[in-house]
Motif scaffolding. Structure first.
Motif, PDB file in Angstrom:
ATOM      1  N   THR A  31       0.841  -0.832   0.308  1.00  0.00           N
ATOM      2  CA  THR A  31       0.352  -0.138   0.161  1.00  0.00           C
ATOM      3  C   THR A  31       0.636   1.255   0.154  1.00  0.00           C
ATOM      4  O   THR A  31       0.480   2.603  -0.356  1.00  0.00           O
ATOM      5  CB  THR A  31      -0.841  -0.040   1.168  1.00  0.00           C
ATOM      6  OG1 THR A  31      -1.492  -1.453   1.086  1.00  0.00           O
ATOM      7  CG2 THR A  31      -1.953   1.301   1.265  1.00  0.00           C
ATOM      8  N   ARG A 275     -11.095  -2.747  -7.223  1.00  0.00           N
ATOM      9  CA  ARG A 275     -11.091  -2.063  -7.890  1.00  0.00           C
ATOM     10  C   ARG A 275      -9.945  -2.379  -8.803  1.00  0.00           C
ATOM     11  O   ARG A 275      -9.665  -3.783  -8.740  1.00  0.00           O
ATOM     12  CB  ARG A 275      -9.890  -0.840  -7.170  1.00  0.00           C
ATOM     13  CG  ARG A 275     -10.135   0.193  -6.342  1.00  0.00           C
ATOM     14  CD  ARG A 275      -9.122   0.681  -5.690  1.00  0.00           C
ATOM     15  NE  ARG A 275      -9.908   1.823  -4.814  1.00  0.00           N
ATOM     16  CZ  ARG A 275      -9.177   3.300  -4.796  1.00  0.00           C
ATOM     17  NH1 ARG A 275      -7.916   2.968  -5.741  1.00  0.00           N
ATOM     18  NH2 ARG A 275      -9.345   4.211  -4.953  1.00  0.00           N
ATOM     19  N   TRP A 282      -4.410  -0.635  -2.258  1.00  0.00           N
ATOM     20  CA  TRP A 282      -4.372   0.650  -2.843  1.00  0.00           C
ATOM     21  C   TRP A 282      -3.587   1.155  -3.956  1.00  0.00           C
ATOM     22  O   TRP A 282      -2.175   1.091  -3.664  1.00  0.00           O
ATOM     23  CB  TRP A 282      -5.022   1.436  -1.851  1.00  0.00           C
ATOM     24  CG  TRP A 282      -5.112   3.225  -1.644  1.00  0.00           C
ATOM     25  CD1 TRP A 282      -6.181   3.857  -2.827  1.00  0.00           C
ATOM     26  CD2 TRP A 282      -4.230   4.627  -2.256  1.00  0.00           C
ATOM     27  NE1 TRP A 282      -5.908   4.787  -2.672  1.00  0.00           N
ATOM     28  CE2 TRP A 282      -4.501   5.173  -2.515  1.00  0.00           C
ATOM     29  CE3 TRP A 282      -2.781   3.789  -1.615  1.00  0.00           C
ATOM     30  CZ2 TRP A 282      -3.957   6.395  -3.045  1.00  0.00           C
ATOM     31  CZ3 TRP A 282      -2.067   5.163  -1.748  1.00  0.00           C
ATOM     32  CH2 TRP A 282      -2.065   6.693  -2.132  1.00  0.00           C
ATOM     33  N   ASN A 316      -6.320   3.703   1.954  1.00  0.00           N
ATOM     34  CA  ASN A 316      -5.221   4.139   1.281  1.00  0.00           C
ATOM     35  C   ASN A 316      -3.864   3.750   2.354  1.00  0.00           C
ATOM     36  O   ASN A 316      -3.770   3.232   3.481  1.00  0.00           O
ATOM     37  CB  ASN A 316      -5.599   5.330   0.608  1.00  0.00           C
ATOM     38  CG  ASN A 316      -6.352   5.807   1.690  1.00  0.00           C
ATOM     39  OD1 ASN A 316      -6.155   5.987   3.086  1.00  0.00           O
ATOM     40  ND2 ASN A 316      -6.834   6.739   1.338  1.00  0.00           N
TER      41      ASN A 316
END
Length: 354
Positions: A31, A275, A282, A316
């Motif tokens: 991340t 995603r 992320w 995130n």
């Protein structure tokens, strides 16, 4: 006619299957730094001092799960990098070595507490192979038997900590599973000198846990990461490692369909990302969110086909699920409640009568 020797689930498996929809939560050093080939260059792993998610809020993660309608959440306590999201005493690569909360934080403990707060069942993910921090990868790891056995013992110690420190867990995810004590693994290649002895750890600390993947499987991967399973999808298999005993061309259909004559109750679990392109973690750019319409279709092709579904969330670098992701989870929950919130019929009964 009376059916003899009918394969049936355990009480824990029934409770697990009734959860139906869950949230996967992927959060680890990747991340904070894009992942090069760590197995080739472990020195490229992010340093613990670079991992400081200043705004991390596990309550926010579970708010997303609740808004979606999830009744289960599974968190990556330790992913492929080997970084431990709890203050492990096993080795020195984890949240304890980071500046977050001055080294006194415990993301796993926060996650479990938030699960209880939002009445969502907790599960954890921990990877056997690879562990890039240890240089413990496949197939290289098995070439040095002494090194491999140290990796096995380390994994047993990590699982003991996770299973003994945080109260009851509903599910534990062993991505790809792990070898049996006899070394049986992928397609019976005999390439491993034994595997970790996990059963006694679970029997002592988590007797009701459902294991995802491997020789102790109480549920199985559906054979893809697209969030769907095949039709029909049976809850039974011949053996927890049945798919490891056939050629690869047969493996994914076996996992997707199950086996109507199987002697073991090992139901399917689908998983997928929010995603795209297919990203579990992320990234600051280059990712697009799947639509609510698409995700609703996945629900029909997973839960609607006798499988549980884990939809991923990717906090995130601040430790928060982005607002645009939160909006999708909320809208998905609203749509599922609109479609399925009012029962049109119910069944009940026991034994051979409904």
């Amino acid at each position: 006619m009376t059916v003899q020797n009918l394969t049936t689930p355990s009480a824990a498996q029934v409770a697990w299957q009734d959860l139906e929809l869950g949230m996967f939560i992927h959060f680890e050093p990747i991340t904070f730094k894009p992942a090069p080939a760590y197995h080739q260059h472990p020195e490229e792993l992010p340093k613990p001092e670079s991992i400081n998610p200043a705004k991390l809020d596990t309550d926010q993660w579970l708010e997303a799960a609740r808004a979606m309608g999830a009744r289960l959440a599974v968190f990556t306590a330790q992913h492929d990098s080997g970084f431990c999201m709890w203050p492990t005493d096993v080795y020195d690569y984890g949240i304890k070595q980071s500046p977050w909360r001055n080294g006194g934080g415990d993301v796993v403990a926060d996650f479990i507490e938030s699960c209880h707060k939002y009445d969502i069942k907790p599960g954890l993910y921990c990877s056997f192979l690879p562990n890039y921090y240890l240089g413990f990868t496949t197939p290289q790891a098995a070439e040095d038997v002494a090194f491999y056995q140290r990796g096995v013992q380390t994994f047993e110690q990590l699982i003991t900590e996770l299973c003994s420190r945080y109260g009851e867990l509903v599910e534990i995810w062993f991505d790809g599973g792990f070898p049996t004590l006899e070394g049986e693994w992928r397609w019976n290649d005999g390439g491993y000198p034994g595997g970790p002895d996990i059963a006694p750890i679970l029997e002592e600390h988590q007797p009701n846990i459902v294991v995802a993947q491997g020789p102790l499987s109480g549920c199985r991967w559906s054979g893809n990461e697209g969030g769907t399973t095949r039709y029909p999808c049976w809850s039974t298999l011949a053996h927890p490692l049945a798919d490891r005993r056939v050629p690869s061309v047969q493996r994914y259909p076996m996992l997707g369909h199950g086996d109507p004559d199987g002697e073991r109750w090992i139901p399917a679990e689908c998983c997928t990302t929010l995603r795209t392109p297919h990203e579990w973690f992320w990234k600051p750019e280059g990712q697009v969110l799947k639509s609510v319409e698409h995700l609703t279709g996945l629900y029909y092709h997973s839960v609607g086909r006798n499988s549980n579904l884990l939809l991923n969330a990717a906090p995130n670098a601040d430790g928060l699920i982005p607002e645009e992701d939160m909006a999708v989870y909320s809208e998905l929950g609203k749509e599922l409640r609109r479609r399925f919130g009012n029962r049109v019929a119910e069944t009940s009964g026991s034994g051979d009568e409904l």
